[in-house]
Design an enzyme around this catalytic site. Structure first.
Site: not given
Ligand code: M6R
Length: 624
Positions: A501, A497, A80, A27, A2, A504, A106-107, A619, A520
């Site tokens: 992408k 990766e 969030w 965030r 958040c 998400e 937050n938390g 984020k 496999h």
């Molecule tokens: O801020 P960080 O690199 O530690 O974050 C790690 C993951 O949360 C971050 O890479 C997440 O997988 C992203 N949504 C990827 O696009």
């Protein structure tokens, strides 16, 4: 996770809070709210809205001009959800039952159920399902008991809490007073001219347009903030703490879209420039035309780094994928054994960490709770912790013994793009410099990789010129419900990766696989409906990947191939092709990931989805 903002001073507070919330919206974005007060105002006024900050803004704009100027103290939050569904009731700020205190948080308060039961026993009632409302009532309990000393009440309450928090609290009785505290969740206080006003943020982003002087609260610290007075900080054990004022420098232009429709596209296109920034002053061309690599982190900890026989990389998500590339780079160039661990698993696994091990923590935000916990564990066991971080002054940057910033500027888009290539660039420089110091790389190899590395930004530009091609071909794939991404060697993490992408931001299920593993199991999924993205650049595994592609072809899979410029063989096998310039194997990911990013972006845009703020994603994941 958040986002938190706060302000106390003489200015009208609501525009400052709303602007800050917009900047922090990346965030968390399921609901937002503000609490406002001021000497010329009556009590605490709270506004909340479900959904985007714009919905809250519309509500706050209904305030009369007089009320706008009367409110000069306030706190705001963009949420969030962790406890309770996204709704106005569960949105922050939360008020104590009697309305005397308002709090943003937050938390996660892990023992909130137990605390709630105790508070119910004292007669408290609750409106929301959140752990945060429990915290504000707990603070109120001590506040009422101790003669309304807010800082003391916060301290007493936090001593009862198990969990992670960054909080800001305001009180009805004294609008000239805010109390902030943190544990395992970041909080920054910006100092205005002559302490006349203070700005608070869960990161420095919303503060930098007002001030560059900031205090990063440390874990278990509580700040007492009053305009025209110096901030006082105490520790949870009530001892007073030093106030360290730091300079923060963030380029404000990086916080706007700069003419692009989305932050994500802007950040994809920024990559050539970001990589140059990341190498600036580090990859140096001497007068004799030869290259050297200067990394101050390496200079200071050279002996320990050279001694290491075992490196453990800890990270999450995209940063973990960069770690898999780092493993190949370090093992190939330095001949040191490397393990790559999900930070979330590592922290609870009782891993073997020796005193001479080096733990590399990779994180864009520098705030990821699991990665921070992994660092803690590594430090307890005596390992040297090396951070590869983007967030300047972030918790991970400060917790690491040493490290290298990737310097790609703030990444706002929910999906990480430029941080990934920045992380690979830093891992490449680190591997080269370490290999040079260890003598595990020849001078020719070293020079060749450096020469090629500095060419990467220009080669990235070449790939990005094919944006239109990727946009056109993405039309053919929006129908898909599943994707498979295949790659080998350095391209295997790129396949992971690419799949992440797509998942998400387009909400299409996608899996990344080492190409040879396909037979496999995943091969059973292949039919004419199934798009398969094959990373088939010309490297030592090129012919092997072609064989894997033939297996797909004979099952009528639809192949989109990423190939090296001029490749004819793969072109004949694939329905669609995107070319990348030739480069060294170890640098291939810096180019081959770009079409992955563009593909995910265009598919999501075609599907009409919110690219920058994908559903359910935060984020910066500051909870475990
Ligand atoms: O801020 P960080 O690199 O530690 O974050 C790690 C993951 O949360 C971050 O890479 C997440 O997988 C992203 N949504 C990827 O696009």
């Amino acid at each position: 996770m958040c986002g938190i903002v706060g302000y106390i001073g003489k200015q009208s507070v609501s525009p400052i809070l709303i602007k800050g919330l917009h900047q922090l919206e990346y965030r968390g974005y399921d609901s937002a709210g503000v609490a406002l007060s001021g000497e010329a105002a009556e009590g605490i006024r709270v506004y909340k809205a479900k959904g985007k900050v714009a919905n809250l803004e519309a509500k706050v704009e209904t305030l009369s001009p007089e009320a706008q100027t009367a409110f000069t103290t306030g706190i705001g939050h963009t949420r969030w959800a962790t406890h309770g569904e996204p709704s106005e009731t569960n949105a922050h700020p939360h008020l104590s039952m009697n309305g005397e205190l308002a709090l943003v948080h937050n938390g996660i308060i892990e023992n909130y159920q137990l605390l709630k039961e105790q508070l119910v026993g004292y007669g408290y009632t609750f409106k929301s399902q959140t752990d945060t409302e429990v915290l504000v009532q707990l603070i109120d309990y001590f506040y009422q008991k101790n003669g309304k000393q807010l800082t003391k009440a916060v301290n007493q309450a936090l001593n009862k809490v198990i969990g992670a928090y960054a909080i800001v609290v305001m009180e009805r009785e004294n609008p000239n007073h805010l109390v902030a505290a943190r544990k395992a969740s970041p909080l920054v206080i910006g100092i205005g001219e002559q302490n006349a006003e203070f700005f608070i943020g869960s990161d420095a982003t919303p503060l930098v347009e007002y001030t560059h002087k900031v205090i990063y609260l440390e874990d278990e610290q509580i700040a007492d903030i009053r305009p025209s007075e110096a901030v006082e900080i105490i520790n949870l054990d009530e001892s007073s703490a030093n106030v360290n004022i730091k300079d923060v420098d963030i380029d404000i232009s990086a916080l706007s879209k700069g003419g692009f429709p989305h932050f994500m596209l802007k950040e994809i296109f920024e990559q050539p420039h970001c990589i140059e920034n990341s190498m600036r002053g580090r990859v140096i061309r001497r007068e004799d035309g030869l290259y050297e690599i200067k990394l101050s982190a390496l200079a200071h900890f050279k002996a320990k780094l050279i001694r290491a026989r075992h490196v453990i990389i800890v990270a999450c998500g995209t940063s973990w994928h960069a770690g898999l590339i780092g493993k190949q780079l370090i093992e190939e160039m330095c001949r040191i054994r490397v393990e790559v661990e999900y930070a979330s698993e590592f922290r609870y696994r009782n891993p073997v960490i020796e005193k001479d091990d080096v733990v590399i923590a990779i994180s864009q935000s520098g705030e990821t709770a699991d990665t921070l916990a992994a660092i803690q564990l590594a430090k307890e066991q005596g390992a040297l912790v090396f951070g590869i971080v983007n967030g300047v002054g972030s918790s991970i940057a400060r917790a690491a013994d040493t490290g290298i910033y990737i310097h790609v500027g703030p990444e706002i888009g929910g999906a990480s793009t430029k941080a990934f290539t920045g992380q690979i660039t830093v891992l490449t420089m680190l591997s080269l410099a370490l290999a040079n110091a260890l003598g595990t790389i020849s001078e020719e190899q070293f020079q060749e990789i450096c020469r090629e590395l500095v060419e990467i930004p220009a080669k990235m530009e070449v790939v990005l010129k094919q944006n239109d091609t990727v946009e056109r071909l993405s039309n053919r794939f929006t129908y898909a419900r599943n994707f498979l991404y295949l790659g080998r060697g350095y391209n295997y993490p790129v396949a992971l990766e690419g799949a992440l992408k797509l998942k998400e931001i387009s909400y299409i299920h996608a899996e990344g696989y080492p190409a040879a593993e396909m037979k496999h199991g995943p091969i059973a999924l292949v039919d004419k409906e199934m798009p398969i993205v094959c990373l088939a650049t010309r490297d030592q595994l090129y012919h092997k990947v072609i064989s894997n592609m033939q297996e797909v072809q004979s099952r009528n899979g639809r192949i989109l191939a990423i190939v090296t410029e001029g490749d004819e063989q793969v072109k004949r096998m694939a329905q669609e092709v995107v070319e990348v310039p030739a480069t060294l194997n170890c640098l291939t990911p810096l180019l081959s990931v770009l079409p992955m990013q563009l593909l995910a972006y265009h598919v999501a845009v075609k599907k009409g989805l919110n690219v920058d703020m994908p559903r359910n994603l935060a984020k910066s994941v500051t909870v475990e």
